[in-house]
Scaffold this motif. Structure first.
Motif, PDB file in Angstrom:
ATOM      1  N   LEU A  83       0.824  -1.207   0.000  1.00 36.17           N
ATOM      2  CA  LEU A  83       0.000   0.000   0.000  1.00 36.17           C
ATOM      3  C   LEU A  83       0.862   1.263   0.000  1.00 36.17           C
ATOM      4  CD1 LEU A  83      -2.770  -1.093   2.541  1.00 36.17           C
ATOM      5  CD2 LEU A  83      -2.982  -0.933   0.048  1.00 36.17           C
ATOM      6  N   GLU A  84       1.944   1.231   0.756  1.00 36.52           N
ATOM      7  CA  GLU A  84       2.821   2.403   0.826  1.00 36.52           C
ATOM      8  C   GLU A  84       3.517   2.685  -0.499  1.00 36.52           C
ATOM      9  OE1 GLU A  84       4.064   2.275   5.573  1.00 36.52           O
ATOM     10  OE2 GLU A  84       5.352   1.332   4.068  1.00 36.52           O
ATOM     11  N   SER A  85       3.699   1.655  -1.309  1.00 37.89           N
ATOM     12  CA  SER A  85       4.371   1.832  -2.596  1.00 37.89           C
ATOM     13  C   SER A  85       3.455   2.434  -3.661  1.00 37.89           C
ATOM     14  CB  SER A  85       4.908   0.492  -3.105  1.00 37.89           C
ATOM     15  OG  SER A  85       3.846  -0.396  -3.406  1.00 37.89           O
ATOM     16  N   LEU A  86       2.152   2.469  -3.410  1.00 36.65           N
ATOM     17  CA  LEU A  86       1.201   3.002  -4.378  1.00 36.65           C
ATOM     18  C   LEU A  86       1.233   4.528  -4.402  1.00 36.65           C
ATOM     19  CD1 LEU A  86      -1.915   0.740  -3.669  1.00 36.65           C
ATOM     20  CD2 LEU A  86      -0.274   0.517  -5.553  1.00 36.65           C
ATOM     21  N   ALA A  87       1.022   5.081  -5.586  1.00 34.91           N
ATOM     22  CA  ALA A  87       0.900   6.535  -5.700  1.00 34.91           C
ATOM     23  C   ALA A  87      -0.448   6.966  -5.142  1.00 34.91           C
ATOM     24  CB  ALA A  87       1.043   6.953  -7.158  1.00 34.91           C
ATOM     25  N   LEU A  88      -0.563   8.240  -4.830  1.00 37.08           N
ATOM     26  CA  LEU A  88      -1.791   8.744  -4.228  1.00 37.08           C
ATOM     27  C   LEU A  88      -3.023   8.513  -5.111  1.00 37.08           C
ATOM     28  CD1 LEU A  88      -3.031  10.140  -1.827  1.00 37.08           C
ATOM     29  CD2 LEU A  88      -2.494  12.354  -2.878  1.00 37.08           C
ATOM     30  N   PRO A  89      -2.936   8.714  -6.427  1.00 39.38           N
ATOM     31  CA  PRO A  89      -4.114   8.428  -7.261  1.00 39.38           C
ATOM     32  C   PRO A  89      -4.558   6.963  -7.172  1.00 39.38           C
ATOM     33  CG  PRO A  89      -2.576   9.799  -8.459  1.00 39.38           C
ATOM     34  CD  PRO A  89      -1.879   9.361  -7.224  1.00 39.38           C
ATOM     35  N   ASP A  90      -3.585   6.050  -7.132  1.00 39.96           N
ATOM     36  CA  ASP A  90      -3.934   4.634  -7.010  1.00 39.96           C
ATOM     37  C   ASP A  90      -4.578   4.336  -5.661  1.00 39.96           C
ATOM     38  OD1 ASP A  90      -2.893   4.121  -9.533  1.00 39.96           O
ATOM     39  OD2 ASP A  90      -0.870   3.787  -8.748  1.00 39.96           O
ATOM     40  N   LEU A  91      -4.081   4.984  -4.613  1.00 39.45           N
ATOM     41  CA  LEU A  91      -4.673   4.795  -3.292  1.00 39.45           C
ATOM     42  C   LEU A  91      -6.106   5.324  -3.256  1.00 39.45           C
ATOM     43  CD1 LEU A  91      -1.812   5.681  -0.780  1.00 39.45           C
ATOM     44  CD2 LEU A  91      -3.036   3.509  -0.946  1.00 39.45           C
ATOM     45  N   LYS A  92      -6.332   6.461  -3.931  1.00 35.89           N
ATOM     46  CA  LYS A  92      -7.683   7.014  -3.985  1.00 35.89           C
ATOM     47  C   LYS A  92      -8.632   6.050  -4.688  1.00 35.89           C
ATOM     48  CE  LYS A  92      -6.483  11.933  -3.862  1.00 35.89           C
ATOM     49  NZ  LYS A  92      -6.518  13.225  -4.591  1.00 35.89           N
ATOM     50  N   GLU A  93      -8.139   5.419  -5.748  1.00 37.04           N
ATOM     51  CA  GLU A  93      -8.968   4.453  -6.466  1.00 37.04           C
ATOM     52  C   GLU A  93      -9.268   3.244  -5.596  1.00 37.04           C
ATOM     53  OE1 GLU A  93      -8.844   1.817 -10.601  1.00 37.04           O
ATOM     54  OE2 GLU A  93      -7.289   3.313 -10.178  1.00 37.04           O
ATOM     55  N   ARG A  94      -8.255   2.762  -4.878  1.00 33.32           N
ATOM     56  CA  ARG A  94      -8.474   1.631  -3.952  1.00 33.32           C
ATOM     57  C   ARG A  94      -9.503   2.013  -2.883  1.00 33.32           C
ATOM     58  NH1 ARG A  94      -4.242  -2.250  -3.067  1.00 33.32           N
ATOM     59  NH2 ARG A  94      -3.262  -2.697  -5.087  1.00 33.32           N
ATOM     60  N   CYS A  95      -9.370   3.205  -2.350  1.00 36.73           N
ATOM     61  CA  CYS A  95     -10.305   3.650  -1.309  1.00 36.73           C
ATOM     62  C   CYS A  95     -11.723   3.756  -1.859  1.00 36.73           C
ATOM     63  CB  CYS A  95      -9.864   5.005  -0.746  1.00 36.73           C
ATOM     64  SG  CYS A  95      -8.391   4.928   0.293  1.00 36.73           S
ATOM     65  N   SER A  96     -11.832   4.238  -3.085  1.00 34.46           N
ATOM     66  CA  SER A  96     -13.156   4.352  -3.695  1.00 34.46           C
ATOM     67  C   SER A  96     -13.788   2.982  -3.873  1.00 34.46           C
ATOM     68  CB  SER A  96     -13.035   5.065  -5.051  1.00 34.46           C
ATOM     69  OG  SER A  96     -14.301   5.154  -5.689  1.00 34.46           O
ATOM     70  N   GLU A  97     -12.992   2.009  -4.302  1.00 35.19           N
ATOM     71  CA  GLU A  97     -13.496   0.648  -4.468  1.00 35.19           C
ATOM     72  C   GLU A  97     -13.891   0.032  -3.128  1.00 35.19           C
ATOM     73  OE1 GLU A  97     -10.311  -1.341  -6.355  1.00 35.19           O
ATOM     74  OE2 GLU A  97     -10.659  -0.439  -8.339  1.00 35.19           O
ATOM     75  N   VAL A 106     -11.760  13.535   2.189  1.00 34.34           N
ATOM     76  CA  VAL A 106     -10.440  14.098   1.896  1.00 34.34           C
ATOM     77  C   VAL A 106      -9.472  13.574   2.961  1.00 34.34           C
ATOM     78  CG1 VAL A 106      -9.103  16.205   1.603  1.00 34.34           C
ATOM     79  CG2 VAL A 106     -11.505  16.137   0.898  1.00 34.34           C
ATOM     80  N   LEU A 107      -8.616  12.662   2.552  1.00 33.43           N
ATOM     81  CA  LEU A 107      -7.722  12.000   3.500  1.00 33.43           C
ATOM     82  C   LEU A 107      -6.279  12.082   3.034  1.00 33.43           C
ATOM     83  CD1 LEU A 107      -9.883   8.762   3.923  1.00 33.43           C
ATOM     84  CD2 LEU A 107      -9.763  10.686   5.522  1.00 33.43           C
ATOM     85  N   SER A 108      -5.375  12.046   3.990  1.00 30.62           N
ATOM     86  CA  SER A 108      -3.954  12.008   3.657  1.00 30.62           C
ATOM     87  C   SER A 108      -3.585  10.611   3.166  1.00 30.62           C
ATOM     88  CB  SER A 108      -3.113  12.373   4.878  1.00 30.62           C
ATOM     89  OG  SER A 108      -3.273  11.383   5.895  1.00 30.62           O
ATOM     90  N   LYS A 109      -2.421  10.501   2.581  1.00 31.87           N
ATOM     91  CA  LYS A 109      -1.972   9.200   2.085  1.00 31.87           C
ATOM     92  C   LYS A 109      -1.856   8.195   3.223  1.00 31.87           C
ATOM     93  CE  LYS A 109       1.706   6.897  -0.494  1.00 31.87           C
ATOM     94  NZ  LYS A 109       2.956   7.036  -1.277  1.00 31.87           N
ATOM     95  N   GLN A 110      -1.284   8.625   4.358  1.00 29.81           N
ATOM     96  CA  GLN A 110      -1.115   7.719   5.488  1.00 29.81           C
ATOM     97  C   GLN A 110      -2.458   7.258   6.031  1.00 29.81           C
ATOM     98  OE1 GLN A 110       1.718   6.424   6.466  1.00 29.81           O
ATOM     99  NE2 GLN A 110       0.695   5.203   8.032  1.00 29.81           N
ATOM    100  N   ALA A 111      -3.436   8.161   6.081  1.00 29.13           N
ATOM    101  CA  ALA A 111      -4.768   7.800   6.570  1.00 29.13           C
ATOM    102  C   ALA A 111      -5.426   6.785   5.651  1.00 29.13           C
ATOM    103  CB  ALA A 111      -5.630   9.046   6.696  1.00 29.13           C
ATOM    104  N   ARG A 112      -5.250   6.956   4.354  1.00 27.40           N
ATOM    105  CA  ARG A 112      -5.811   6.003   3.394  1.00 27.40           C
ATOM    106  C   ARG A 112      -5.175   4.619   3.567  1.00 27.40           C
ATOM    107  NH1 ARG A 112      -8.835   8.474  -0.569  1.00 27.40           N
ATOM    108  NH2 ARG A 112      -8.663  10.756  -0.637  1.00 27.40           N
TER     109      ARG A 112
END
Length: 250
Positions: A167-181, A187-193
C-alpha cells in the motif's frame, strides 16, 4: 582511650578530610598530620602514645575509604560493561526465555501426582509410561507447540508487513482508487488512506488469505521443480487424470 584536645582536633580534621579528599591527597595529608602531631606531642608525658593512637585511627579510616572506593569502582566497571556491551540478541533472549519456561514447567510437572501427569499425557496423545518419561515427553511436546506458534505468528507478521509495504508503494491516485473501491470516502492524507485500507483488509481475513496464497505458491514452486514422471506418480496417487504439465500443477 582519652586523647589530648590537640590530638582530638587533629583526628577530627583528619576524618573530615577523608570524606572529601582523593586517595593521593589523603596520603600526603596523613604524612603531614603525623609529622605535625609528632612535633606537638614532644615530651615525656604521653606524647608518643597519643601520636600513635591518632596515626592508627587515621590508618583505619584510610583502609575503610580505600575498600569503599574499590567496591564502587568494581560496580561502575560492571555497569559500564553492561551499558557499553552489544545489544541483546533476539534469538539468544528467546532461547533463554524458552529454557526458563521448560525448567519451570518440568518442576511443575514433577510436583504433580502421577495420575495427573498421566491424564495430561493422554490428552496430548502421548505414550503413557513412568512419570519421568511422561514428564520428558510432555515438556518436549509443549516446547514444540510453542515453536510452531512462534512460527505462525512470524508468518502472520510477515504477511501484514508485506501488505503495508504494498500500500505504501502506491501513488496517491492509485490509493484514492483503492479507497473508492473499498467505500472509503473523504479528503484523506496518504497515510490515513493506507491505515484505513489495511484495517479493512485485516477485518476481511486478509492475513489468512495471504497465508494460504503463500502456501499455494510455495507448493506450486515445489511441483514445478519435479519432472514429468514424478508429477504423473503424484497425479495417480491423487486420482487425477492429467493431460499437460500445467494441469498437473493445478
Amino acid at each position: 582511650a582519652f586523647l589530648p584536645s590537640p590530638a582530638k582536633s587533629l583526628c577530627t580534621q583528619r576524618i573530615v578530610f577523608h570524606t572529601t579528599a582523593t586517595p593521593a591527597m589523603a596520603l600526603t595529608k596523613r604524612k603531614a598530620v603525623a609529622k605535625s602531631a609528632k612535633g606537638m606531642f614532644k615530651g615525656p608525658r604521653g606524647g608518643r602514645k597519643a601520636v600513635d593512637e591518632v596515626s592508627k585511627h587515621v590508618d583505619e579510616q584510610e583502609e575503610d575509604r580505600e575498600e569503599e572506593e574499590a567496591d564502587e569502582n568494581d560496580e561502575e566497571h560492571e555497569g559500564g560493561k553492561d551499558a557499553e556491551g552489544e545489544e541483546p540478541n533476539e534469538e539468544e533472549a528467546l532461547a533463554k526465555a524458552e529454557a526458563e519456561t521448560v525448567a519451570a514447567r518440568r518442576k511443575e510437572l514433577k510436583a504433580m501426582a502421577v495420575g495427573d501427569v498421566k491424564r495430561l499425557a493422554e490428552a496430548s496423545e502421548l505414550e503413557v509410561g513412568n512419570k519421568a518419561d511422561m514428564i520428558a515427553a510432555l515438556v518436549e511436546h509443549e516446547a514444540k507447540k510453542r515453536a510452531e506458534a512462534r512460527e505462525r505468528e512470524a508468518r502472520r507478521r510477515a504477511v501484514v508487513l508485506a501488505k503495508k509495504e504494498e500500500l505504501e508503494s502506491l501513488a496517491l491516485p492509485d490509493l484514492k482508487e483503492r479507497c473508492s473501491e473499498a467505500g472509503i470516502k473523504g479528503v484523506l492524507s496518504k497515510q490515513a488512506r493506507i491505515e484505513l485500507l489495511l484495517k479493512q483488509w485485516l477485518e476481511n481475513d486478509g492475513v489468512e488469505k495471504g497465508l494460504k496464497k503463500i502456501a499455494r505458491d510455495t507448493r506450486e514452486r515445489e511441483l514445478q521443480a519435479l519432472d514429468c514422471g514424478a508429477l504423473r506418480a503424484l497425479c495417480e496417487q491423487a486420482a487425477v487424470d492429467p493431460y499437460v504439465k500445467e494441469v498437473i500443477v493445478d
